[in-house]
Write an enzyme that holds these catalytic residues in place. Sequence first.
Site, PDB file in Angstrom:
ATOM      1  N   GLU A  40      16.520  -7.982   7.234  1.00  0.00           N
ATOM      2  CA  GLU A  40      16.411  -8.652   6.049  1.00  0.00           C
ATOM      3  C   GLU A  40      17.520  -8.502   4.968  1.00  0.00           C
ATOM      4  O   GLU A  40      17.325  -8.388   3.801  1.00  0.00           O
ATOM      5  CB  GLU A  40      15.199  -7.918   5.419  1.00  0.00           C
ATOM      6  CG  GLU A  40      13.778  -8.530   6.163  1.00  0.00           C
ATOM      7  CD  GLU A  40      12.604  -7.991   5.771  1.00  0.00           C
ATOM      8  OE1 GLU A  40      11.404  -8.647   5.893  1.00  0.00           O
ATOM      9  OE2 GLU A  40      12.527  -6.650   5.516  1.00  0.00           O
TER      10      GLU A  40
ATOM     11  N   HIS B  24       6.194  -1.154   2.991  1.00  0.00           N
ATOM     12  CA  HIS B  24       5.086  -1.747   3.425  1.00  0.00           C
ATOM     13  C   HIS B  24       3.907  -0.742   3.331  1.00  0.00           C
ATOM     14  O   HIS B  24       3.234  -0.310   4.176  1.00  0.00           O
ATOM     15  CB  HIS B  24       5.124  -2.267   4.958  1.00  0.00           C
ATOM     16  CG  HIS B  24       6.306  -3.358   5.179  1.00  0.00           C
ATOM     17  ND1 HIS B  24       5.735  -4.310   5.582  1.00  0.00           N
ATOM     18  CD2 HIS B  24       7.443  -2.981   5.507  1.00  0.00           C
ATOM     19  CE1 HIS B  24       6.831  -5.074   6.174  1.00  0.00           C
ATOM     20  NE2 HIS B  24       7.835  -4.224   5.637  1.00  0.00           N
TER      21      HIS B  24
END
Length: 335
Positions: A77, A98
């Site tokens: 990412e 997360h």
Amino acid sequence: MAAMDEGALRVRLAQVMKAMDERGLNRGTSGNVSARCGAAMLVTPSGVPASQLTPEQMVLVQPDGSTAPGALKPSSEWRMHQGLLDRRPDINAVVHCHSRHATILACAGRPIPAVHYMVAVSGHKGIASFRVTVSGREAHSSLTHLGVSANMAAIKLMAGLVELSERLEREADPASPFTPKGATLTIGQVNGGTAVNILARECVFIFDLRTPPGLDPMAILADFFARAEAMDVELKARAPEAGVRVERRSLTPSFAPEVDGVAEAFARRMAGDNGPGRVVPYAAEAGQFQGAGFSTVICGPGSIDQAHQPDEFVEISQMQRGAAFMARLIEDLSF
């Protein structure tokens, strides 16, 4: 962070990843962190658990996406990190985690509300408010045939408004983005009478109707206006000085979300807001600007939750965000 050299940044990124792992914000190889490093960017590598990360493993990514020979593969990412740093020159690092609760909400399709109020608002309800004055004739309460109770007449009008408010709630569009979803009507003030044993000479009540975009408040109230006119005639027949007078206090138009709105996109960029679209149930002036043909958005510190109260307040942190927004706005408009 801007003053850190590359070595210190590498150490700091490894520390942050391990701290997030210890706090349960990430699991295994999930999550990533980046930091601005001169014209380049340091980012965590792909596929390495946080517990095994070392400062030397951080990957230096150049503006063109290239890395040094022999370097580990940057996070998958890294482009997201680079895009954020390029778009926001006022920030120097990006943390992607997360967390358990955020992941649960995402899996359930539930939005995560903003933790501050410097966010773009693209729609609000309109408000129409009215003062209703019912006049009667005073008499002793034992001699009701000699007077006209303004209170008793006003109660009938208010009962009709209560029925209307309940119908509006039942007929609300379930797909509406607003909360409450439909139009709302409330009677905020009632004043009438002088004594328990005197028929009231006057009763005044004030109500407001808040409507989502697409609903006409005057049309919604048409039956009420007709009922008030009929009661005016009825009361005057009993006492010439009696009657009903309805005065409009305000008629603020609603503000409808604008598809691909220029103003909203600009405010989001200034506020760093990438959340979902937002609408609010209160009224403001945005609808008037939109009605004049301007692309419009609402964005400012503070919350309606604390408004119109004796201890109304705006958190200092919200004012600081507002000041930062204005500083970015000045900088953007200066070029």
